[in-house]
Design a protein around this motif. Sequence first.
Motif, PDB file in Angstrom:
ATOM      1  N   ARG A  60       0.815  -1.392   0.029  1.00  0.00           N
ATOM      2  CA  ARG A  60      -0.038   0.079   0.068  1.00  0.00           C
ATOM      3  C   ARG A  60       0.902   1.061   0.014  1.00  0.00           C
ATOM      4  O   ARG A  60       1.920   1.310   0.726  1.00  0.00           O
ATOM      5  CB  ARG A  60      -1.031  -0.065   1.082  1.00  0.00           C
ATOM      6  CG  ARG A  60      -1.855  -1.232   1.193  1.00  0.00           C
ATOM      7  CD  ARG A  60      -3.278  -0.949   1.493  1.00  0.00           C
ATOM      8  NE  ARG A  60      -4.230  -2.117   1.389  1.00  0.00           N
ATOM      9  CZ  ARG A  60      -5.081  -2.067   0.518  1.00  0.00           C
ATOM     10  NH1 ARG A  60      -5.212  -0.988  -0.109  1.00  0.00           N
ATOM     11  NH2 ARG A  60      -5.714  -3.099  -0.062  1.00  0.00           N
ATOM     12  N   VAL A  61       0.347   1.989  -0.648  1.00  0.00           N
ATOM     13  CA  VAL A  61       1.074   3.547  -0.749  1.00  0.00           C
ATOM     14  C   VAL A  61       1.065   4.121   0.418  1.00  0.00           C
ATOM     15  O   VAL A  61       0.092   4.424   1.027  1.00  0.00           O
ATOM     16  CB  VAL A  61       0.620   4.204  -1.874  1.00  0.00           C
ATOM     17  CG1 VAL A  61       1.306   5.553  -2.197  1.00  0.00           C
ATOM     18  CG2 VAL A  61       0.685   3.644  -3.247  1.00  0.00           C
ATOM     19  N   SER A  62       2.208   4.630   0.856  1.00  0.00           N
ATOM     20  CA  SER A  62       2.310   5.556   2.179  1.00  0.00           C
ATOM     21  C   SER A  62       2.921   6.773   1.783  1.00  0.00           C
ATOM     22  O   SER A  62       3.592   7.278   0.961  1.00  0.00           O
ATOM     23  CB  SER A  62       3.050   4.933   3.337  1.00  0.00           C
ATOM     24  OG  SER A  62       4.403   4.488   2.937  1.00  0.00           O
ATOM     25  N   ALA A  63       2.911   7.968   2.762  1.00  0.00           N
ATOM     26  CA  ALA A  63       3.442   9.281   2.651  1.00  0.00           C
ATOM     27  C   ALA A  63       4.978   9.030   2.615  1.00  0.00           C
ATOM     28  O   ALA A  63       5.549   8.273   3.306  1.00  0.00           O
ATOM     29  CB  ALA A  63       2.942  10.111   3.490  1.00  0.00           C
ATOM     30  N   GLY A  88       9.439  10.863  -3.362  1.00  0.00           N
ATOM     31  CA  GLY A  88       9.413   9.860  -4.346  1.00  0.00           C
ATOM     32  C   GLY A  88       8.001   9.057  -3.849  1.00  0.00           C
ATOM     33  O   GLY A  88       7.251   9.573  -3.274  1.00  0.00           O
ATOM     34  N   ALA A  89       8.122   7.881  -4.139  1.00  0.00           N
ATOM     35  CA  ALA A  89       7.112   6.771  -3.798  1.00  0.00           C
ATOM     36  C   ALA A  89       7.516   5.933  -2.815  1.00  0.00           C
ATOM     37  O   ALA A  89       8.601   5.684  -2.577  1.00  0.00           O
ATOM     38  CB  ALA A  89       6.532   6.061  -4.921  1.00  0.00           C
ATOM     39  N   ARG A  90       6.503   5.703  -1.906  1.00  0.00           N
ATOM     40  CA  ARG A  90       6.819   4.817  -0.769  1.00  0.00           C
ATOM     41  C   ARG A  90       5.657   3.629  -0.619  1.00  0.00           C
ATOM     42  O   ARG A  90       4.688   4.028  -0.790  1.00  0.00           O
ATOM     43  CB  ARG A  90       7.003   5.639   0.518  1.00  0.00           C
ATOM     44  CG  ARG A  90       7.665   4.706   1.813  1.00  0.00           C
ATOM     45  CD  ARG A  90       7.242   5.770   2.847  1.00  0.00           C
ATOM     46  NE  ARG A  90       7.985   4.968   4.162  1.00  0.00           N
ATOM     47  CZ  ARG A  90       9.137   4.959   4.639  1.00  0.00           C
ATOM     48  NH1 ARG A  90      10.282   5.639   4.003  1.00  0.00           N
ATOM     49  NH2 ARG A  90       9.504   4.124   5.679  1.00  0.00           N
ATOM     50  N   LEU A  91       6.065   2.594  -0.483  1.00  0.00           N
ATOM     51  CA  LEU A  91       5.243   1.383  -0.521  1.00  0.00           C
ATOM     52  C   LEU A  91       5.610   0.501   0.785  1.00  0.00           C
ATOM     53  O   LEU A  91       6.615   0.218   0.869  1.00  0.00           O
ATOM     54  CB  LEU A  91       5.382   0.436  -1.716  1.00  0.00           C
ATOM     55  CG  LEU A  91       4.422  -0.275  -2.452  1.00  0.00           C
ATOM     56  CD1 LEU A  91       3.102   0.689  -2.659  1.00  0.00           C
ATOM     57  CD2 LEU A  91       4.823  -0.762  -3.636  1.00  0.00           C
ATOM     58  N   GLU A  92       4.589   0.278   1.401  1.00  0.00           N
ATOM     59  CA  GLU A  92       4.559  -0.536   2.659  1.00  0.00           C
ATOM     60  C   GLU A  92       3.962  -2.167   2.096  1.00  0.00           C
ATOM     61  O   GLU A  92       2.870  -2.400   1.908  1.00  0.00           O
ATOM     62  CB  GLU A  92       3.764  -0.313   3.739  1.00  0.00           C
ATOM     63  CG  GLU A  92       4.109   1.233   4.453  1.00  0.00           C
ATOM     64  CD  GLU A  92       5.224   1.201   4.921  1.00  0.00           C
ATOM     65  OE1 GLU A  92       5.995  -0.116   5.368  1.00  0.00           O
ATOM     66  OE2 GLU A  92       6.027   2.085   5.263  1.00  0.00           O
ATOM     67  N   GLN A 107      -3.671   0.625  -3.146  1.00  0.00           N
ATOM     68  CA  GLN A 107      -2.906  -0.584  -3.654  1.00  0.00           C
ATOM     69  C   GLN A 107      -2.059  -0.267  -4.727  1.00  0.00           C
ATOM     70  O   GLN A 107      -2.419   0.477  -5.559  1.00  0.00           O
ATOM     71  CB  GLN A 107      -4.149  -1.656  -3.838  1.00  0.00           C
ATOM     72  CG  GLN A 107      -3.439  -3.063  -3.981  1.00  0.00           C
ATOM     73  CD  GLN A 107      -4.345  -4.129  -4.515  1.00  0.00           C
ATOM     74  OE1 GLN A 107      -5.086  -3.980  -5.220  1.00  0.00           O
ATOM     75  NE2 GLN A 107      -3.974  -5.355  -3.879  1.00  0.00           N
ATOM     76  N   ALA A 108      -0.793  -1.034  -4.464  1.00  0.00           N
ATOM     77  CA  ALA A 108       0.057  -0.765  -5.501  1.00  0.00           C
ATOM     78  C   ALA A 108       1.036  -2.070  -5.441  1.00  0.00           C
ATOM     79  O   ALA A 108       0.991  -2.832  -4.800  1.00  0.00           O
ATOM     80  CB  ALA A 108       0.804   0.586  -5.508  1.00  0.00           C
ATOM     81  N   TRP A 109       1.980  -2.043  -6.682  1.00  0.00           N
ATOM     82  CA  TRP A 109       2.807  -3.074  -6.712  1.00  0.00           C
ATOM     83  C   TRP A 109       4.384  -2.600  -6.886  1.00  0.00           C
ATOM     84  O   TRP A 109       4.440  -1.661  -7.718  1.00  0.00           O
ATOM     85  CB  TRP A 109       2.435  -4.106  -7.815  1.00  0.00           C
ATOM     86  CG  TRP A 109       1.274  -4.800  -7.501  1.00  0.00           C
ATOM     87  CD1 TRP A 109       0.988  -6.085  -6.977  1.00  0.00           C
ATOM     88  CD2 TRP A 109       0.031  -4.247  -7.954  1.00  0.00           C
ATOM     89  NE1 TRP A 109      -0.072  -6.239  -6.675  1.00  0.00           N
ATOM     90  CE2 TRP A 109      -1.068  -5.389  -7.421  1.00  0.00           C
ATOM     91  CE3 TRP A 109      -0.799  -3.322  -8.296  1.00  0.00           C
ATOM     92  CZ2 TRP A 109      -2.450  -5.250  -7.546  1.00  0.00           C
ATOM     93  CZ3 TRP A 109      -2.131  -2.948  -8.502  1.00  0.00           C
ATOM     94  CH2 TRP A 109      -2.960  -3.909  -8.066  1.00  0.00           C
ATOM     95  N   PHE A 110       5.162  -3.521  -6.286  1.00  0.00           N
ATOM     96  CA  PHE A 110       6.553  -2.962  -6.653  1.00  0.00           C
ATOM     97  C   PHE A 110       7.297  -4.209  -7.396  1.00  0.00           C
ATOM     98  O   PHE A 110       6.993  -5.441  -7.076  1.00  0.00           O
ATOM     99  CB  PHE A 110       7.498  -2.781  -5.294  1.00  0.00           C
ATOM    100  CG  PHE A 110       8.754  -2.633  -5.518  1.00  0.00           C
ATOM    101  CD1 PHE A 110       9.332  -1.555  -6.036  1.00  0.00           C
ATOM    102  CD2 PHE A 110       9.774  -3.789  -5.178  1.00  0.00           C
ATOM    103  CE1 PHE A 110      10.575  -1.162  -6.111  1.00  0.00           C
ATOM    104  CE2 PHE A 110      11.047  -3.512  -5.327  1.00  0.00           C
ATOM    105  CZ  PHE A 110      11.581  -2.314  -5.863  1.00  0.00           C
ATOM    106  N   ALA A 111       7.773  -3.720  -8.456  1.00  0.00           N
ATOM    107  CA  ALA A 111       8.420  -4.596  -9.259  1.00  0.00           C
ATOM    108  C   ALA A 111       9.626  -4.453  -9.682  1.00  0.00           C
ATOM    109  O   ALA A 111       9.990  -3.301  -9.992  1.00  0.00           O
ATOM    110  CB  ALA A 111       7.508  -4.832 -10.940  1.00  0.00           C
TER     111      ALA A 111
END
Lengths: 309, 272, 383
Positions: free
Chosen positions: C264-267, C272-276, C297-301
């Motif tokens: 999930r995206v967080s501040a 940049g982008a931060r993803l938990e 919801q997001a995905w890190f690839a």
Amino acid sequence: MAANMTSADTRGSRLRWLVIAIPLAWMLIFFLIPFFNVLKISFSTRARAMPPYKPVLTMVDGLAGLFDKLQQFTAANYLMLVADSKYWLSYVSSVQIALCSTVLILLVAYPIAYGMARAPRQWRTTLVMLVILPFWTSFLIRVYAWMGILSDEGLLNQLLMHFGLIDQPLRILTTNWAVYIGIVYSYLPFMILPLYATLEKLDETLLEAAEDLGCPPMKAFWKITFPLSLPGVVAGCFLVFIPITGEFVIPDLLGGSGTLMIGKTLWYEFFNNRNWPLASAVAVVLLLILVVPIVIFQNQQQKQAEKAR
Amino acid sequence: MRRGLTWFNATSVALGFAFLYLPILLLVVYSFNESKLVTVWTGFSFRWYGALLNDKAMLDAAWVTLRVAFLSATIATVLGTLGALALVRFGRFLGRTVFSGMIYAPLVMPDVITGLSLLLLFVSLDLDRGFWTLILAHVTLTMCFVAVVVQSRLVTFDRSLEEAALDLGATPTKTFFVITLPLIMPGVVAGWMLAFTLSLDDLVIASFTTGPGATTLPMKIFSQVKFGVTPEVNAISTILILVVATGVIVASLITKRREVERQKAERLALQG
Amino acid sequence: MAGMAIGPIRRSFAPWNDPSAKAFIEFRNVTRSFGDFTAVDNLSLKIYEREFFALLGPSGCGKTTLMRMLAGFDAPTSGEVLLDGQNLAGIPPYKRPTNMMFQSYALFPHMTVWDNIAFGLKQDGMPKADIAKRVEEMLHLVKLETFAKRKPHQLSGGQRQRVALARSLAKKPKVLLLDEPLGALDKKLREETQFELIDLQQRLGMTFLIVTHDQEEAMTVADRIAVMNHGKIVQVATPAEIYEQPNSRYVADFIGEINVLEGRVSASPSGGARLECVAAGATVETRQQVDAKPGDQAWFAIRPEKVRISRDAPADPSVNAVPGEVWDIGYLGDVSIYHVRLASGATMKATITNTTRLVERPISWEDKVWMTWSVDGGIVLTK
């Protein structure tokens, strides 16, 4: 998929239309429509004239005349088929002979087709050609050949007497035995070829897999080979059953007066008695008997053709 | 079950072929018999072939039969090829089921029915029965066989060959004559040969649809046979068998040789 | 036709970035349905002159239908196909300035190599002498001068492929369409031919459109690739962009190997982008701008070759790092692929180049390891 490829090209689509229309029109005129004509004449009565039936519908009658003539149509020919045992016994016996000989042909053809399909690959084309070759030679001549073999002084009897198996010639010709022999002989290639076609395509590793999994060869045949060859069995059976039911030459040349087959009955009614309306009724009922197998045969052929695509 | 011939397979094939060929062989042998009795061998002779040469009625019938077979096979090949194209190429069209039914039904339809219905048609149309009605009848019967033979060739035809021709600028008509027809030619030729022999062979439909002056060979043979077995029929049968067998064997040898040459060329290409 | 020095020019060839450039081939809202099935779904696409363009996707994605609509073997149910400003509707295939190289090659088996190549020229009614000259030219181009008299079945697969190519090039089409052109060749020959195709396309200065399901082939030959799925274009970009900046999980997964972590995206404090990624037990940071709100919801690839693997814990294990246990090692000779089991049970892959001939590995089965990556290593995807 490419159905609309030439939709813009009018010349192309006119041509396309002709390709369908010419053979379609031919078959309509010379195959389908004549059946309705036969149906019409089967309700007519015999006449001493040419054509030997009445009423004859013509354009000059006018409506009143047409109505008058319509009343002359009768179902008498059909009543005759029921009333006279000669006719309905012919039907029963034709179907019976056709069924029995279909089974016989299958029993004879299967081992031959199986053996051909298992023969070394380089022989197979030759074997297939050898099966087709007699088919190219005249049907009539092949039936005639059996007359010489089966007659009282024929080769079979000479041979049997020579070896002392019999003292007196066996009467084979002019009995139903001869008819069966003639039918099996003449129609054998029609059964062998579709059977061979399915058996040849059979993947031999299937049998190896079955044996590997503990299935003995005989059982593998019944569990694997036979079920997979069923399309060929079905095609072959229809291919022989339908024409045999209406067969004329074989019962006429090899059979005797006791051999009742409907093709023969129709022929005699037409040529010897010149009763065209009755012959037509015989043909209509024969067609009704065969219509179900014919439709099944067509569907099967169509499906096979689609599958090959 | 293994590859190659087990004794069972070999025996069934051998017996099968013996059954198929022995009667024909005997027929041929006895055509050279001196005796008038077909079944008693008295000596070798060409007597019956000589008799045949003097039998004008028989020779006339043979000539009629050949002309009918040639003409009807040729017309049937054109119509049957069109029919096969319609079946394979044009997907669904109005009346397709009826059409394909009319192509397959004559393959199994008893001859007596086809013959009778065609005759009654000709009578209703008030056509004089004879040479031309016979041709109409034989075309109707044989074009369906041609259609089925050509169809089997067409279904395995690689459609992209036609697409390639169109793509390279050939019109549909030109594509048909330059690409499609040459490639389905073996099927068309086989169809013609089948139509020719079927016409040559037909007794029942010819008896119904022909008229005075156009008696065919099978009709002639049939009436002779009805009187009893005669060596002359053996002689003409032998000639017919020889002619047809030679034709078929030569045709298949040619195809086989082409196939072998083709395979050889392919092997060479793979090596080179 | 002479070999010009095109290399440097090529590098700056990017008409798709030029707003004033005119499209050479254009699909405008094209839909093609077969009954219930929609093969091509409201698709729009521009291809530029002299481009080598690839349509890439699994079978049944509509790429072949799209090409066949350009060749004229199929017509859109709705929408337009334009070539060089001309609407192609109603023009039959034999009047279109496109030529196609078929997957089966479709060489006419009853004609010689020479006649095959001359076929299209003859249809145009070209004078005989010119045809002969052009055919010789084509034979020379594909190096088959000595095979002119042969029939297709007397050629090897590679030679047939070259005849098909020569035949479709003979008419100098505006666009050459290649339908899985190398599918029938073995791997080595295929790779060689790919480079020959690129060379040919640059020398002739023609527009090539290739349909393929082989992502390596598309990456090798094409200037741009359109990745298709279910009749739609998922992404159109250069091979490098497709590989490094896929716009979706579908593209990322279709091209090459990739690890995908859901989160999930967080501040982000860095902008940049931060993803938990809770399930994987990792926090991801990238320098990328992501169009998503915190909580989405997001995905890190991340590609396996961009993942570092080490037995030592990194300096800052809280960001762009995840612990795990080596589960399996796939030795491919040039590289080894490490399959690492995370605490969540998921597996991540890391590729290590085998720079030395070590039989003993520094990291082995069941070792506890740390996987780390740089802020530019992976990409956050929102679809």
